[in-house]
Design a protein around this motif. Structure first.
Motif, PDB file in Angstrom:
ATOM      1  N   ASN A 188      53.735  46.728  43.072  1.00 48.19           N
ATOM      2  CA  ASN A 188      53.961  46.861  44.512  1.00 48.19           C
ATOM      3  C   ASN A 188      55.440  46.833  44.871  1.00 48.19           C
ATOM      4  O   ASN A 188      55.833  47.378  45.897  1.00 48.19           O
ATOM      5  CB  ASN A 188      53.208  45.766  45.269  1.00 48.19           C
ATOM      6  CG  ASN A 188      51.731  46.070  45.404  1.00 48.19           C
ATOM      7  OD1 ASN A 188      51.323  46.772  46.311  1.00 48.19           O
ATOM      8  ND2 ASN A 188      50.932  45.557  44.476  1.00 48.19           N
ATOM      9  N   LYS A 189      56.250  46.203  44.032  1.00 49.55           N
ATOM     10  CA  LYS A 189      57.697  46.207  44.262  1.00 49.55           C
ATOM     11  C   LYS A 189      58.295  47.548  43.866  1.00 49.55           C
ATOM     12  O   LYS A 189      59.125  48.111  44.589  1.00 49.55           O
ATOM     13  CB  LYS A 189      58.365  45.088  43.450  1.00 49.55           C
ATOM     14  CG  LYS A 189      59.883  45.019  43.634  1.00 49.55           C
ATOM     15  CD  LYS A 189      60.517  43.972  42.723  1.00 49.55           C
ATOM     16  CE  LYS A 189      60.616  44.479  41.288  1.00 49.55           C
ATOM     17  NZ  LYS A 189      61.380  43.542  40.418  1.00 49.55           N
ATOM     18  N   HIS A 190      57.887  48.071  42.722  1.00 50.27           N
ATOM     19  CA  HIS A 190      58.451  49.327  42.236  1.00 50.27           C
ATOM     20  C   HIS A 190      57.907  50.532  43.000  1.00 50.27           C
ATOM     21  O   HIS A 190      58.622  51.526  43.178  1.00 50.27           O
ATOM     22  CB  HIS A 190      58.160  49.485  40.744  1.00 50.27           C
ATOM     23  CG  HIS A 190      58.853  48.488  39.882  1.00 50.27           C
ATOM     24  ND1 HIS A 190      60.223  48.316  39.883  1.00 50.27           N
ATOM     25  CD2 HIS A 190      58.373  47.592  38.971  1.00 50.27           C
ATOM     26  CE1 HIS A 190      60.560  47.374  39.024  1.00 50.27           C
ATOM     27  NE2 HIS A 190      59.459  46.915  38.462  1.00 50.27           N
ATOM     28  N   CYS A 191      56.651  50.454  43.426  1.00 51.57           N
ATOM     29  CA  CYS A 191      56.011  51.558  44.146  1.00 51.57           C
ATOM     30  C   CYS A 191      55.417  51.027  45.445  1.00 51.57           C
ATOM     31  O   CYS A 191      54.189  50.837  45.550  1.00 51.57           O
ATOM     32  CB  CYS A 191      54.913  52.196  43.298  1.00 51.57           C
ATOM     33  SG  CYS A 191      55.453  52.856  41.704  1.00 51.57           S
ATOM     34  N   PHE A 225      62.696  54.414  32.827  1.00 52.85           N
ATOM     35  CA  PHE A 225      61.887  54.078  33.995  1.00 52.85           C
ATOM     36  C   PHE A 225      62.684  54.223  35.294  1.00 52.85           C
ATOM     37  O   PHE A 225      62.117  54.595  36.330  1.00 52.85           O
ATOM     38  CB  PHE A 225      61.312  52.674  33.870  1.00 52.85           C
ATOM     39  CG  PHE A 225      59.951  52.655  33.238  1.00 52.85           C
ATOM     40  CD1 PHE A 225      58.810  52.561  34.001  1.00 52.85           C
ATOM     41  CD2 PHE A 225      59.806  52.775  31.864  1.00 52.85           C
ATOM     42  CE1 PHE A 225      57.545  52.570  33.426  1.00 52.85           C
ATOM     43  CE2 PHE A 225      58.556  52.786  31.270  1.00 52.85           C
ATOM     44  CZ  PHE A 225      57.417  52.689  32.056  1.00 52.85           C
ATOM     45  N   LYS A 226      63.976  53.954  35.256  1.00 50.85           N
ATOM     46  CA  LYS A 226      64.791  54.178  36.452  1.00 50.85           C
ATOM     47  C   LYS A 226      64.806  55.652  36.826  1.00 50.85           C
ATOM     48  O   LYS A 226      64.689  56.017  37.998  1.00 50.85           O
ATOM     49  CB  LYS A 226      66.217  53.684  36.204  1.00 50.85           C
ATOM     50  CG  LYS A 226      66.362  52.172  36.150  1.00 50.85           C
ATOM     51  CD  LYS A 226      67.796  51.775  35.854  1.00 50.85           C
ATOM     52  CE  LYS A 226      67.931  50.259  35.720  1.00 50.85           C
ATOM     53  NZ  LYS A 226      69.333  49.859  35.362  1.00 50.85           N
ATOM     54  N   LEU A 227      64.952  56.505  35.816  1.00 49.56           N
ATOM     55  CA  LEU A 227      64.992  57.945  36.059  1.00 49.56           C
ATOM     56  C   LEU A 227      63.636  58.506  36.473  1.00 49.56           C
ATOM     57  O   LEU A 227      63.561  59.478  37.245  1.00 49.56           O
ATOM     58  CB  LEU A 227      65.485  58.674  34.806  1.00 49.56           C
ATOM     59  CG  LEU A 227      66.925  58.394  34.374  1.00 49.56           C
ATOM     60  CD1 LEU A 227      67.217  59.029  33.027  1.00 49.56           C
ATOM     61  CD2 LEU A 227      67.912  58.904  35.425  1.00 49.56           C
ATOM     62  N   GLN A 228      62.571  57.909  35.966  1.00 52.82           N
ATOM     63  CA  GLN A 228      61.217  58.430  36.184  1.00 52.82           C
ATOM     64  C   GLN A 228      60.447  57.696  37.276  1.00 52.82           C
ATOM     65  O   GLN A 228      59.280  58.020  37.535  1.00 52.82           O
ATOM     66  CB  GLN A 228      60.420  58.340  34.873  1.00 52.82           C
ATOM     67  CG  GLN A 228      60.903  59.287  33.796  1.00 52.82           C
ATOM     68  CD  GLN A 228      60.647  60.730  34.174  1.00 52.82           C
ATOM     69  OE1 GLN A 228      61.460  61.360  34.855  1.00 52.82           O
ATOM     70  NE2 GLN A 228      59.514  61.260  33.768  1.00 52.82           N
ATOM     71  N   MET A 229      61.075  56.730  37.923  1.00 57.95           N
ATOM     72  CA  MET A 229      60.382  55.880  38.898  1.00 57.95           C
ATOM     73  C   MET A 229      59.644  56.705  39.954  1.00 57.95           C
ATOM     74  O   MET A 229      58.456  56.478  40.226  1.00 57.95           O
ATOM     75  CB  MET A 229      61.376  54.950  39.583  1.00 57.95           C
ATOM     76  CG  MET A 229      60.744  53.893  40.464  1.00 57.95           C
ATOM     77  SD  MET A 229      60.143  52.488  39.510  1.00 57.95           S
ATOM     78  CE  MET A 229      61.694  51.768  38.963  1.00 57.95           C
ATOM     79  N   SER A 230      60.321  57.668  40.545  1.00 56.62           N
ATOM     80  CA  SER A 230      59.714  58.456  41.617  1.00 56.62           C
ATOM     81  C   SER A 230      58.509  59.240  41.115  1.00 56.62           C
ATOM     82  O   SER A 230      57.459  59.271  41.771  1.00 56.62           O
ATOM     83  CB  SER A 230      60.753  59.412  42.216  1.00 56.62           C
ATOM     84  OG  SER A 230      60.171  60.227  43.212  1.00 56.62           O
ATOM     85  N   ALA A 231      58.636  59.854  39.947  1.00 53.94           N
ATOM     86  CA  ALA A 231      57.541  60.662  39.397  1.00 53.94           C
ATOM     87  C   ALA A 231      56.336  59.795  39.046  1.00 53.94           C
ATOM     88  O   ALA A 231      55.185  60.186  39.286  1.00 53.94           O
ATOM     89  CB  ALA A 231      58.021  61.422  38.163  1.00 53.94           C
ATOM     90  N   CYS A 282      55.543  56.768  40.345  1.00 54.16           N
ATOM     91  CA  CYS A 282      54.940  56.262  41.583  1.00 54.16           C
ATOM     92  C   CYS A 282      54.130  57.360  42.272  1.00 54.16           C
ATOM     93  O   CYS A 282      53.025  57.110  42.776  1.00 54.16           O
ATOM     94  CB  CYS A 282      56.013  55.728  42.520  1.00 54.16           C
ATOM     95  SG  CYS A 282      56.826  54.217  41.948  1.00 54.16           S
ATOM     96  N   HIS A 283      54.668  58.573  42.309  1.00 56.42           N
ATOM     97  CA  HIS A 283      53.951  59.690  42.922  1.00 56.42           C
ATOM     98  C   HIS A 283      52.619  59.916  42.209  1.00 56.42           C
ATOM     99  O   HIS A 283      51.584  60.156  42.854  1.00 56.42           O
ATOM    100  CB  HIS A 283      54.802  60.960  42.867  1.00 56.42           C
ATOM    101  CG  HIS A 283      54.121  62.167  43.431  1.00 56.42           C
ATOM    102  ND1 HIS A 283      54.015  62.403  44.786  1.00 56.42           N
ATOM    103  CD2 HIS A 283      53.493  63.197  42.804  1.00 56.42           C
ATOM    104  CE1 HIS A 283      53.351  63.529  44.977  1.00 56.42           C
ATOM    105  NE2 HIS A 283      53.024  64.033  43.799  1.00 56.42           N
ATOM    106  N   ALA A 284      52.636  59.851  40.877  1.00 57.18           N
ATOM    107  CA  ALA A 284      51.408  60.040  40.099  1.00 57.18           C
ATOM    108  C   ALA A 284      50.396  58.942  40.399  1.00 57.18           C
ATOM    109  O   ALA A 284      49.188  59.204  40.533  1.00 57.18           O
ATOM    110  CB  ALA A 284      51.744  60.075  38.614  1.00 57.18           C
ATOM    111  N   ILE A 285      50.864  57.702  40.494  1.00 56.61           N
ATOM    112  CA  ILE A 285      49.965  56.583  40.807  1.00 56.61           C
ATOM    113  C   ILE A 285      49.306  56.791  42.162  1.00 56.61           C
ATOM    114  O   ILE A 285      48.086  56.663  42.312  1.00 56.61           O
ATOM    115  CB  ILE A 285      50.744  55.250  40.769  1.00 56.61           C
ATOM    116  CG1 ILE A 285      51.164  54.927  39.331  1.00 56.61           C
ATOM    117  CG2 ILE A 285      49.894  54.119  41.354  1.00 56.61           C
ATOM    118  CD1 ILE A 285      52.134  53.765  39.227  1.00 56.61           C
ATOM    119  N   PHE A 286      50.108  57.117  43.167  1.00 57.58           N
ATOM    120  CA  PHE A 286      49.549  57.314  44.505  1.00 57.58           C
ATOM    121  C   PHE A 286      48.592  58.497  44.537  1.00 57.58           C
ATOM    122  O   PHE A 286      47.568  58.466  45.227  1.00 57.58           O
ATOM    123  CB  PHE A 286      50.676  57.516  45.523  1.00 57.58           C
ATOM    124  CG  PHE A 286      51.544  56.301  45.721  1.00 57.58           C
ATOM    125  CD1 PHE A 286      51.015  55.024  45.624  1.00 57.58           C
ATOM    126  CD2 PHE A 286      52.891  56.435  46.015  1.00 57.58           C
ATOM    127  CE1 PHE A 286      51.805  53.903  45.820  1.00 57.58           C
ATOM    128  CE2 PHE A 286      53.690  55.321  46.211  1.00 57.58           C
ATOM    129  CZ  PHE A 286      53.154  54.052  46.116  1.00 57.58           C
TER     130      PHE A 286
END
Length: 308
Positions: free
Chosen positions: A51-54, A268-274, A276-280
């Protein structure tokens, strides 16, 4: 729609189906030897603080609330691939189930299923690792009704399948078809290729394999969300960067295949957005199902209160 219907069923059935001897993790990460060699602790930290990261938005908040981010299991089994987890016999299944002759352990495990302080475990030994039943694949044994029932599944593979996938789109498609036939319908799932290796030659070969396995997932409706692990940014970060790989005393890279924990943190810093988007993307059907179940359960239970 099939995945939504299955999720609706699981919401009612889950409390009765849970085994008294084994509590399933809510989040399950499966991968290969990159996990014990570097990325395991980083996967664990990311998902234990999901929940903190995404941070969830209005559409995903209810679904995220149903996922216990303290019940995270991370398992990386040596040189494995999709074929290893879906094979019912032979060399593929042996990669998971055969006891390592030298070390007596073939995997690195982290999180909810391993609080021993020793990350190395042998698949097939111990309650959390009973994936080796005769005539069944590791996935079929894992996802039996009274065992693993993750609310979010992430798989991270590439290296051991590079030649197979790079040489043929048909091979990649066959592997994805078998994979999706063995993951229970309604399981939110993500497939992410592993972090880039050290040398240009290996990177180039893996990029071709990644393109083919990505294409394969696109051919199957309602399959896992696909995330490219090898992007221009991650390749630039890892390729030729000695700091991100294990070295010998002279400083020469001795293991070009497995990025270290420092590299995994940067990945993980570079891929964080991708990610999180996949999780959502995967839990949105769960959020929609929660609303549907609440509207049905209200009249049945004599209350209009929504589910937690």
């Amino acid at each position: 729609m099939l995945r939504i219907l299955a999720l609706t069923t699981s919401l009612f059935a889950a409390p009765m189906a849970q085994s008294e001897q084994f509590v399933s993790p809510d989040i399950l990460v499966l991968g290969d030897s990159q996990i014990p060699f570097g990325s395991g602790p980083v996967f664990l930290e990311f998902f234990e603080n999901l929940n903190k990261h995404c941070p969830p938005g209005p559409e995903t908040r209810a679904a995220m609330a149903q996922i216990d981010d303290m019940k995270v299991a991370v398992i990386g089994v040596r040189s494995t691939s999709i074929q290893s987890w879906t094979a019912r016999s032979g060399r593929g299944k042996g990669a998971i189930c055969n006891v390592d002759k030298n070390w007596k352990a073939n995997a690195g495990t982290f999180g909810f299923i391993n609080r021993t302080g020793n990350k190395y475990k042998q698949m097939g030994q111990g309650k959390p690792y009973q994936f080796c039943q005769k005539g069944k694949s590791a996935f079929e044994a894992m996802f039996r009704p009274d065992y693993y029932k993750p609310k979010l599944l992430l798989m991270s593979f590439l290296g051991n399948s590079t030649k197979r996938w790079a040489s043929s789109r048909d091979n990649a498609l066959a592997d994805v078809q078998k994979l999706m036939s063995q993951i229970p319908q309604g399981t939110p799932c993500i497939f992410m290729t592993t972090a880039p290796p050290y040398s240009k030659k290996i990177v180039d070969r893996r990029l071709k394999a990644q393109a083919n396995i990505k294409w394969a997932f696109e051919q199957i409706p309602d399959s896992c969300t696909f995330v490219e692990g090898a992007t221009p940014e991650t390749v630039a970060a890892n390729k030729g960067n000695k700091r991100y790989f294990r070295r010998n005393k002279s400083g020469r890279v001795k293991d070009p295949y497995h990025p270290n924990e420092r590299a995994a943190n940067n990945f993980f810093k570079l891929q964080m957005s991708a990610i999180c988007h996949a999780i959502f993307n995967e839990i949105k059907p769960l959020a929609a199902t929660s609303t549907q179940v609440a509207s049905i359960a209200g009249p049945i239970l004599g209350t209009s209160a929504s589910l937690p």
